[in-house]
Design a protein around this motif. Structure first.
Motif, PDB file in Angstrom:
ATOM      1  N   ALA A   1       0.778  -1.079   0.011  1.00  0.00           N
ATOM      2  CA  ALA A   1      -0.010   0.032   0.065  1.00  0.00           C
ATOM      3  C   ALA A   1       0.670   1.306   0.039  1.00  0.00           C
ATOM      4  O   ALA A   1       0.404   2.214  -0.713  1.00  0.00           O
ATOM      5  N   LYS A   2       1.805   1.316   0.781  1.00  0.00           N
ATOM      6  CA  LYS A   2       2.992   2.319   0.897  1.00  0.00           C
ATOM      7  C   LYS A   2       3.503   2.589  -0.464  1.00  0.00           C
ATOM      8  O   LYS A   2       3.653   3.880  -0.941  1.00  0.00           O
ATOM      9  N   GLU A   3       3.858   1.474  -1.337  1.00  0.00           N
ATOM     10  CA  GLU A   3       4.473   1.716  -2.686  1.00  0.00           C
ATOM     11  C   GLU A   3       3.400   1.848  -3.680  1.00  0.00           C
ATOM     12  O   GLU A   3       3.787   1.933  -4.798  1.00  0.00           O
ATOM     13  N   ARG A   4       2.084   1.878  -3.337  1.00  0.00           N
ATOM     14  CA  ARG A   4       1.149   2.132  -4.366  1.00  0.00           C
ATOM     15  C   ARG A   4       0.886   0.915  -5.311  1.00  0.00           C
ATOM     16  O   ARG A   4       0.945   1.104  -6.452  1.00  0.00           O
TER      17      ARG A   4
ATOM     18  N   ASP B   1      -0.808  -2.372  -7.151  1.00  0.00           N
ATOM     19  CA  ASP B   1      -2.005  -2.746  -7.422  1.00  0.00           C
ATOM     20  C   ASP B   1      -2.478  -4.156  -6.540  1.00  0.00           C
ATOM     21  O   ASP B   1      -1.560  -4.633  -5.892  1.00  0.00           O
TER      22      ASP B   1
ATOM     23  N   TYR C   1      -8.157  -5.000   1.949  1.00  0.00           N
ATOM     24  CA  TYR C   1      -8.717  -4.115   0.893  1.00  0.00           C
ATOM     25  C   TYR C   1      -9.803  -3.719   0.947  1.00  0.00           C
ATOM     26  O   TYR C   1     -10.729  -2.597   0.960  1.00  0.00           O
TER      27      TYR C   1
ATOM     28  N   HIS D   1     -10.604  -1.115   3.526  1.00  0.00           N
ATOM     29  CA  HIS D   1      -9.868   0.069   3.348  1.00  0.00           C
ATOM     30  C   HIS D   1      -8.883   0.274   4.469  1.00  0.00           C
ATOM     31  O   HIS D   1      -8.969   1.652   4.861  1.00  0.00           O
TER      32      HIS D   1
ATOM     33  N   LYS E   1      -5.954   0.432   4.137  1.00  0.00           N
ATOM     34  CA  LYS E   1      -4.981   1.626   3.627  1.00  0.00           C
ATOM     35  C   LYS E   1      -5.264   3.122   4.241  1.00  0.00           C
ATOM     36  O   LYS E   1      -4.462   3.852   4.588  1.00  0.00           O
TER      37      LYS E   1
END
Length: 201
Positions: free
Chosen positions: A24-27, A29, A76, A79, A81
């Motif tokens: 998530a930190k590195e975005r 998928d 996921y 959420h 994130k």
């Protein structure tokens, strides 16, 4: 369910969560999140089983994969994130510490069952504990944490030594494993927040 199975499950869930945190930190998928979580959660256990010459547990049982899939999907869908403050690494450090200690214990226990000597036990404990994280960091083109800071691998080695000692004194039971887990977890957290590091080469 045995102590070994419980600590293994705890390590898988914790490392899957830390893998998702990094993804998530590195975005990444969703596929990237799955791959990173699988590597982080299962890599060390696979290396452990290869070292003790047995079929990797992750390849012969469906539970490890189901646990990783569940962690990623729950994170996921709910959420997670949004709750991962990337400047505040507390969630990552806690989940990573739980995974580190749990896998160090399982690695050491598997090694003692295979009649490894002291150095064999601590080596398997170390590889089990940090193997997944090393694969994760290599995939991200980063220097593995164990090589540079945070008293990280030292905690796994100490944990392996404690398990070996408890086994030799015939004191391996639920209470002793829980005591080793709590001690090693607190050691990791204290080392992180007090910035303990080994001397540089």
């Amino acid at each position: 369910m045995s102590i070994l199975e419980i600590t293994d499950i705890l390590g898988i869930v914790a490392f899957a969560l830390s893998g998702y945190w990094v993804a998530a930190k590195e975005r990444f998928d969703l596929l990237g999140a799955f791959i990173l979580s699988f590597l982080t959660a299962l890599g060390g256990g696979v290396l452990r089983d290869i070292l003790v010459d047995r079929t990797p547990y992750a390849f012969s049982h469906s539970l490890p994969s189901l646990l990783v899939i569940s962690v990623v999907l729950i994170s996921y869908l709910f959420h997670l994130k949004k709750y991962l403050h990337f400047q505040n690494r507390t969630l990552f450090i806690i989940s990573d510490a739980i995974g580190l200690v749990s896998f160090a214990i399982t690695g050491a226990m598997v090694a003692t069952q295979a009649d490894f000597n002291f150095f064999g036990v601590i080596l398997v404990a170390l590889i089990t504990a940090v193997g997944g994280g090393v694969l994760r960091d290599m995939l991200l083109n980063q220097v593995p944490l164990i090589l540079k800071s945070d008293f990280y691998g030292s905690v796994a080695i100490i944990t392996g030594g404690l398990v070996y000692g408890a086994d030799k004194m015939q004191f391996m039971n639920t209470l002793s494993v829980l005591s080793i887990f709590i001690f090693s977890f607190l050691l990791r957290m204290i080392a992180y927040y007090r910035r303990w590091n080994l001397p540089e080469a």
